[in-house]
Design an enzyme around this catalytic site. Structure first.
Site, PDB file in Angstrom:
ATOM      1  N   GLY A  43      13.682 134.041  14.364  1.00 31.89           N
ATOM      2  CA  GLY A  43      13.624 134.434  12.959  1.00 31.89           C
ATOM      3  C   GLY A  43      12.463 133.836  12.178  1.00 31.89           C
ATOM      4  CD  GLU A  98      16.153 128.416  10.900  1.00 25.94           C
ATOM      5  OE1 GLU A  98      15.496 129.474  10.945  1.00 25.94           O
ATOM      6  OE2 GLU A  98      17.235 128.296  11.484  1.00 25.94           O
ATOM      7  CG  ASP A  99      15.335 132.870   9.880  1.00 27.46           C
ATOM      8  OD1 ASP A  99      16.014 131.815   9.898  1.00 27.46           O
ATOM      9  OD2 ASP A  99      15.657 133.870  10.547  1.00 27.46           O
ATOM     10  CG  ASP A 102      24.475 131.863   6.484  1.00 22.42           C
ATOM     11  OD1 ASP A 102      24.861 131.943   5.309  1.00 22.42           O
ATOM     12  OD2 ASP A 102      25.001 132.507   7.409  1.00 22.42           O
ATOM     13  CE  LYS A 130      22.874 134.904   3.516  1.00 15.86           C
ATOM     14  NZ  LYS A 130      23.641 135.558   4.620  1.00 15.86           N
ATOM     15  CG  PHE A 151      23.461 140.325   7.151  1.00 19.58           C
ATOM     16  CD1 PHE A 151      24.085 139.204   7.677  1.00 19.58           C
ATOM     17  CD2 PHE A 151      22.413 140.903   7.862  1.00 19.58           C
ATOM     18  CE1 PHE A 151      23.683 138.680   8.905  1.00 19.58           C
ATOM     19  CE2 PHE A 151      22.013 140.383   9.081  1.00 19.58           C
ATOM     20  CZ  PHE A 151      22.654 139.272   9.606  1.00 19.58           C
ATOM     21  NE  ARG A 164      14.417 138.941  15.799  1.00 21.60           N
ATOM     22  CZ  ARG A 164      15.289 137.965  15.501  1.00 21.60           C
ATOM     23  NH1 ARG A 164      15.165 137.287  14.392  1.00 21.60           N
ATOM     24  NH2 ARG A 164      16.278 137.681  16.313  1.00 21.60           N
TER      25      ARG A 164
HETATM   26  P1  IMP Z   1      23.143 128.686   9.901  1.00 18.53           P
HETATM   27  O1  IMP Z   1      23.281 127.840  11.130  1.00 18.53           O
HETATM   28  O2  IMP Z   1      24.448 129.335   9.517  1.00 18.53           O
HETATM   29  O3  IMP Z   1      22.508 127.976   8.735  1.00 18.53           O
HETATM   30  O4  IMP Z   1      22.297 129.940  10.260  1.00 18.53           O
HETATM   31  C1  IMP Z   1      21.017 129.894  10.482  1.00 18.53           C
HETATM   32  C2  IMP Z   1      20.587 131.112  11.255  1.00 18.53           C
HETATM   33  O5  IMP Z   1      21.460 132.219  11.097  1.00 18.53           O
HETATM   34  C3  IMP Z   1      19.260 131.562  10.722  1.00 18.53           C
HETATM   35  O6  IMP Z   1      18.226 130.979  11.453  1.00 18.53           O
HETATM   36  C4  IMP Z   1      19.316 133.050  10.928  1.00 18.53           C
HETATM   37  O7  IMP Z   1      18.791 133.365  12.192  1.00 18.53           O
HETATM   38  C5  IMP Z   1      20.756 133.414  10.915  1.00 18.53           C
HETATM   39  N1  IMP Z   1      21.133 134.010   9.609  1.00 18.53           N
HETATM   40  C6  IMP Z   1      21.855 133.447   8.633  1.00 18.53           C
HETATM   41  N2  IMP Z   1      22.006 134.258   7.584  1.00 18.53           N
HETATM   42  C7  IMP Z   1      21.345 135.392   7.900  1.00 18.53           C
HETATM   43  C8  IMP Z   1      21.111 136.644   7.201  1.00 18.53           C
HETATM   44  O8  IMP Z   1      21.531 136.881   6.049  1.00 18.53           O
HETATM   45  N3  IMP Z   1      20.375 137.547   7.871  1.00 18.53           N
HETATM   46  C9  IMP Z   1      19.868 137.347   9.129  1.00 18.53           C
HETATM   47  N4  IMP Z   1      20.051 136.202   9.805  1.00 18.53           N
HETATM   48  C10 IMP Z   1      20.791 135.241   9.201  1.00 18.53           C
HETATM   49 MG    MG Z   2      17.330 131.755  13.043  1.00 17.91          MG
END
Ligand code: IMP
Ligand code: MG
Length: 179
Positions: A43, A98-99, A102, A130, A151, A164
């Site tokens: 990402g 990071e992208d 979440d 987010k 999303f 992407r």
């Molecule tokens: P986390 O571990 O929940 O913080 O998630 C991180 C990863 O989840 C990011 O690097 C994204 O690849 C993916 N992710 C989280 N939210 C989204 C979204 O809204 N769209 C696409 N990918 C997401």
């Molecule tokens: Mg990711």
């Protein structure tokens, strides 16, 4: 592909401008530090490459690949390291790219991993945040934009491997993943 997008949150121009600002901040902070830059694949690829072109100091580029989402729009909370670093980060500053943050599980996991290997410092630069969905505490040191609890796809972010390559950040239509 564009028909699957509910609305555009940030255009390519807005992202470019924000990346210029982030790069200036990072160049001031890291100019004598010789960090290892660690994009989280896949990402962060687009954001990282645009950002790193603008970083005006010596650095090494590495990457990790992790998986937390098993082909769905909900995080499983479990983080698996699919590809480890090729650099030894002991005594080195690490800057993760990071992208989106979440739940925070991915970055919490990587933070602890690099700290346990004796990194001199570990910082995080994320294109998007987010915050409404946070479960694990993560300090984002450098942030592009905050996004609503929807999303998000584009500019590296995917749904089931798609979108992407969109040059902007947008909200995916619910009808695409709720069927
Ligand atoms: P986390 O571990 O929940 O913080 O998630 C991180 C990863 O989840 C990011 O690097 C994204 O690849 C993916 N992710 C989280 N939210 C989204 C979204 O809204 N769209 C696409 N990918 C997401
Ligand atoms: Mg990711």
């Amino acid at each position: 592909m564009n028909n699957d997008i509910e609305k555009v949150l940030y255009t390519q121009e807005q992202i470019d401008q924000r990346i210029d600002e982030l790069a200036a901040t990072l160049s001031a902070k890291y100019h004598d530090e010789f960090p290892v830059i660690v994009p989280v694949m896949t990402g962060a690829m687009m954001f990282a490459s645009e950002l790193m072109k603008r970083l005006n100091f010596k650095l090494n580029i590495d990457y990790v690949d992790v998986s937390s989402y098993e082909d769905s729009s909900e995080s499983s909370g479990k983080v698996r390291l699919l590809r480890d670093l090729s650099h030894d980060v002991s005594g080195r500053p690490v800057l993760m790219i990071e992208d989106i943050i979440d739940t925070g599980h991915t970055l919490e996991f990587l933070n602890k991993l690099f700290a346990s290997r004796g990194a001199k410092s570990v910082e995080i630069c994320s294109l998007l945040d987010k915050p409404e969905r946070r479960e694990a505490p993560v300090k984002i040191d450098y942030l592009g934009f905050t996004v609503p609890n929807e999303f998000i796809v584009g500019y590296g972010l995917d749904y089931n491997g798609l979108y992407r390559n969109l040059p902007y950040v947008g909200v995916l239509k619910r009808s695409v993943y709720e069927k």
